[in-house]
Design a protein around this motif. Structure first.
Motif, PDB file in Angstrom:
ATOM      1  N   ILE A 147       0.741  -1.436   0.219  1.00 12.40           N
ATOM      2  CA  ILE A 147       0.210   0.078   0.285  1.00 12.40           C
ATOM      3  C   ILE A 147       0.882   1.549   0.112  1.00 12.40           C
ATOM      4  N   LEU A 151      -6.867   4.889   7.386  1.00 14.73           N
ATOM      5  CA  LEU A 151      -5.880   4.153   7.009  1.00 14.73           C
ATOM      6  C   LEU A 151      -4.511   4.324   8.591  1.00 14.73           C
ATOM      7  N   GLU A 196     -10.175   5.910  -0.971  1.00 14.64           N
ATOM      8  CA  GLU A 196      -9.439   4.965  -0.959  1.00 14.64           C
ATOM      9  C   GLU A 196      -8.658   3.851  -0.420  1.00 14.64           C
ATOM     10  N   MET A 223      -3.213   7.598   0.705  1.00 12.19           N
ATOM     11  CA  MET A 223      -4.327   7.174   0.198  1.00 12.19           C
ATOM     12  C   MET A 223      -5.545   8.009   1.083  1.00 12.19           C
TER      13      MET A 223
END
Length: 88
Positions: free
Chosen positions: A10, A50, A18, A14
């Motif tokens: 990853i 995230l 996302e 983001m």
């Protein structure tokens, strides 16, 4: 985001949309993922979602390897602190 065998790769930049897509992708595959690696820039999270999701994954599956958490790659002091006050 890419998956290479049992390693999920990853990026930290983001946005919330996302992160939601990542969550939907990871949920059914969590038992097969052994490591979540960060590719690209490693200096800042673009979304606290995230950050929260990675710590949640780590708490629910402690054996999963997340180097950015396990190795302390980033400095939490850069993110400040939140102070909660509970009033009755």
């Amino acid at each position: 985001m890419t998956i290479d065998g049992d390693v999920l790769e990853i990026e930290l930049d983001m946005d919330l949309g996302e992160v939601m897509k990542l969550k939907k992708f990871v949920e059914p595959r969590l038992e097969y993922i052994e490591s979540i690696e960060v590719i690209g820039a490693r200096d800042r999270f673009a979304s606290s979602a995230l950050f929260a999701m990675l710590f949640s994954i780590k708490k629910s599956k402690p054996e999963i390897r997340i180097p950015i958490i396990d190795d302390g790659v980033f400095n939490l002091a850069d993110y400040g602190s939140v102070h909660w006050i509970h009033n009755d």
